[in-house]
Design a protein around this motif. Structure first.
Motif, short mmCIF file in Angstrom:
data_model
loop_
_atom_site.label_atom_id
_atom_site.label_comp_id
_atom_site.label_asym_id
_atom_site.label_seq_id
_atom_site.Cartn_x
_atom_site.Cartn_y
_atom_site.Cartn_z
N GLY A 1 -22.01 -10.61 -15.48
CA GLY A 1 -21.00 -9.57 -15.29
C GLY A 1 -20.08 -9.45 -16.49
N VAL A 2 -19.29 -8.38 -16.49
CA VAL A 2 -18.33 -8.22 -17.59
C VAL A 2 -17.33 -9.37 -17.60
N ASP A 3 -17.05 -9.94 -16.44
CA ASP A 3 -16.12 -11.07 -16.39
C ASP A 3 -16.73 -12.33 -16.99
N ASP A 4 -18.06 -12.49 -16.89
CA ASP A 4 -18.72 -13.64 -17.50
C ASP A 4 -18.62 -13.56 -19.03
N VAL A 5 -18.86 -12.36 -19.57
CA VAL A 5 -18.72 -12.18 -21.01
C VAL A 5 -17.27 -12.39 -21.41
N ALA A 6 -16.36 -11.87 -20.61
CA ALA A 6 -14.93 -12.02 -20.91
C ALA A 6 -14.52 -13.49 -20.91
N GLU A 7 -14.98 -14.25 -19.93
CA GLU A 7 -14.62 -15.67 -19.88
C GLU A 7 -15.12 -16.41 -21.12
N ALA A 8 -16.34 -16.10 -21.54
CA ALA A 8 -16.88 -16.73 -22.73
C ALA A 8 -16.06 -16.38 -23.97
N ALA A 9 -15.50 -15.16 -23.98
CA ALA A 9 -14.73 -14.69 -25.13
C ALA A 9 -13.25 -15.03 -25.03
N GLY A 10 -12.85 -15.66 -23.93
CA GLY A 10 -11.45 -16.03 -23.77
C GLY A 10 -10.55 -14.84 -23.48
N ARG B 1 0.81 -1.22 0.00
CA ARG B 1 0.00 0.00 0.00
C ARG B 1 0.84 1.27 0.00
N HIS B 2 1.91 1.33 0.77
CA HIS B 2 2.77 2.51 0.84
C HIS B 2 1.93 3.77 1.09
N ASP B 3 2.18 4.84 0.35
CA ASP B 3 1.50 6.11 0.62
C ASP B 3 0.28 6.35 -0.26
N LEU B 4 0.27 5.74 -1.43
CA LEU B 4 -0.80 6.00 -2.40
C LEU B 4 -1.16 4.72 -3.14
N ALA B 5 -2.41 4.28 -3.01
CA ALA B 5 -2.91 3.16 -3.80
C ALA B 5 -3.57 3.71 -5.06
N ARG B 6 -3.52 2.96 -6.14
CA ARG B 6 -4.10 3.45 -7.39
C ARG B 6 -4.93 2.35 -8.07
N PRO B 7 -6.10 2.06 -7.49
CA PRO B 7 -6.97 1.04 -8.09
C PRO B 7 -7.51 1.50 -9.45
N GLY B 8 -7.71 0.52 -10.32
CA GLY B 8 -8.28 0.78 -11.63
C GLY B 8 -9.51 -0.06 -11.85
N VAL B 9 -9.32 -1.28 -12.39
CA VAL B 9 -10.46 -2.07 -12.85
C VAL B 9 -11.45 -2.39 -11.74
N ALA B 10 -10.99 -2.50 -10.49
CA ALA B 10 -11.90 -2.81 -9.38
C ALA B 10 -12.97 -1.73 -9.22
N LEU B 11 -12.62 -0.49 -9.54
CA LEU B 11 -13.59 0.61 -9.43
C LEU B 11 -14.81 0.37 -10.30
N TYR B 12 -14.59 -0.30 -11.43
CA TYR B 12 -15.62 -0.41 -12.46
C TYR B 12 -16.40 -1.72 -12.42
N GLY B 13 -16.16 -2.49 -11.35
CA GLY B 13 -16.98 -3.68 -11.12
C GLY B 13 -16.51 -4.94 -11.80
N ALA B 14 -15.25 -4.98 -12.23
CA ALA B 14 -14.69 -6.20 -12.80
C ALA B 14 -13.83 -6.91 -11.76
N ARG B 15 -13.57 -8.18 -12.00
CA ARG B 15 -12.78 -8.97 -11.06
C ARG B 15 -11.34 -8.45 -11.03
N TYR B 16 -10.81 -8.26 -9.82
CA TYR B 16 -9.47 -7.71 -9.69
C TYR B 16 -8.49 -8.67 -9.05
#
Length: 369
Positions: free
Chosen positions: A339-348, A213-228
């Motif tokens: 979820g977006v991850d379900d579509v992603a899994e189907a699409a490889g 974690r240090h001083d600054l965390a910088r989350p990306g994809v987790a913000l948007y509801g995808a598996r992180y």
């Protein structure tokens, strides 16, 4: 908001800014003790940077990361006081743009550092920037020897203000991967060379790791509801994709559907068509063939499998079991448990690609903002 009117679009993409804000707050709580930034590159992972930026700021975000200078300028227009870092280094000869718009480059090569230092000397001001050190990704960033040289006093003294020292994980989404521990150790060593400079290592997956974690965390994809992380459920879904059926047709057992005749009906079937395709970011590889199960959709509350390949502008869905499905009925391609991850899994692929591929032909509706 999209310029495509609802009655002219093939589908509606609903973006829940309330869920985006709650996801940020959940991640900020997860990283208590460190500031939580927000990564909004790739047009805020496809949902729209002008909508996402203010929503995240309202949730408490003060620091943002983009990839390109053009994204930074768009974000600055809606967030006049945020700290904005540009991840992909210096762009062309646009050095004055960073100063004019109070933007912070992430410097990850000796050339970047030399050019930005020269600019600071010319303007007689130590403009802030981040230093990116590579700890195992082998993509952008100074190597460890270059970082050590940069940290030495004397002729290598920095002409800019080192506002942040950062690195990027390669495998943090895979729990127990040995490279992650090596990167944590390497970054800790590098931080010792730059006393007093805030550090940032944690991406979305790294937010779950106290050592990252240090001083600054910088989350990306987790913000948007995808598996992180492979072992963590996603946070709240942020996007929903609905489309009306434009046609329902009867096919006989043995009839094929779609390009390449890769799917054939095992029984007399009803096939529903929606006006969405890979030109809209719904990936071609998510289709169903006789040899590969593809993605699902929901029609009248019933889970239905896609039938055949995804075309450029159309998708076929087996709606045989969805009651009296008829033109005009709503088909949910993302949402209601898909979820977006379900579509992603189907699409490889991964949820990142699904999110960032969502097209511009949708009618976009923002809620919870």
């Amino acid at each position: 908001m999209s310029d495509v009117p609802a009655d002219e679009a093939g589908a509606r993409l609903t973006v829940d800014l309330g869920a985006l804000k709650r996801n940020y707050q959940a991640l900020a709580a997860m990283t208590a003790g460190a500031e939580c930034a927000a990564v909004v590159k790739a047009d805020a992972y496809g949902i729209g940077i002008e909508a996402a930026g203010p929503a995240l700021a309202a949730a408490g975000a003060r620091t943002f990361f983009v990839a390109h200078l053009s994204e930074a300028r768009r974000l600055r227009a809606v967030l006049p006081s945020a700290a904005i870092y540009v991840l992909n280094g210096l762009f062309g000869e646009a050095l004055a743009t960073y100063a004019d718009h109070q933007l912070r480059p992430v410097l990850g090569s000796r050339d970047d550092i030399e050019r930005f230092s020269a600019f600071c000397s010319q303007t007689a001001r130590r403009w802030p920037a981040a230093i990116h050190v590579d700890t195992g990704m082998n993509r952008l960033g100074l190597d460890l020897a270059e970082a050590a040289l940069l940290a030495e006093p004397g002729p290598h003294a920095l002409a800019f203000e080192p506002a942040l020292l950062m690195s990027h994980f390669a495998c943090a989404d895979e729990p127990g991967h040995p490279l992650t521990a090596r990167q944590v150790d390497r970054f800790a060593q590098v931080r010792g060379l730059f006393p007093g400079v805030p550090g940032s290592l944690a991406n979305s997956a790294g937010c779950t790791m106290s050592a990252a974690r240090h001083d600054l965390a910088r989350p990306g994809v987790a913000l948007y509801g995808a598996r992180y992380r492979a072992d963590r459920a996603p946070l709240e879904p942020v996007v929903r994709l609905d489309a009306p059926l434009v046609q329902v047709r009867e096919v006989r057992a043995g009839d094929t559907v779609g390009y390449g005749a890769t799917w054939s009906a095992s029984r007399p079937s009803r096939i529903g068509i929606v006006s969405v395709g890979y030109a809209d970011g719904y990936l071609r590889s998510a289709g169903t063939t006789n040899h590969q199960a593809g993605a699902y959709a929901r029609v009248n509350g019933v889970t239905c499998r896609l039938a055949g390949r995804v075309s450029m502008d159309l998708i076929a869905i087996d709606v045989t079991d969805a009651g009296q499905a008829a033109p005009g009925d709503t088909v949910t391609l993302i949402g209601d448990g898909i979820g977006v991850d379900d579509v992603a899994e189907a699409a490889g692929t991964i949820g990142y690609e699904v999110l960032t591929s969502l097209g511009r032909r949708y009618n976009r509706r923002y809620t919870g903002g």
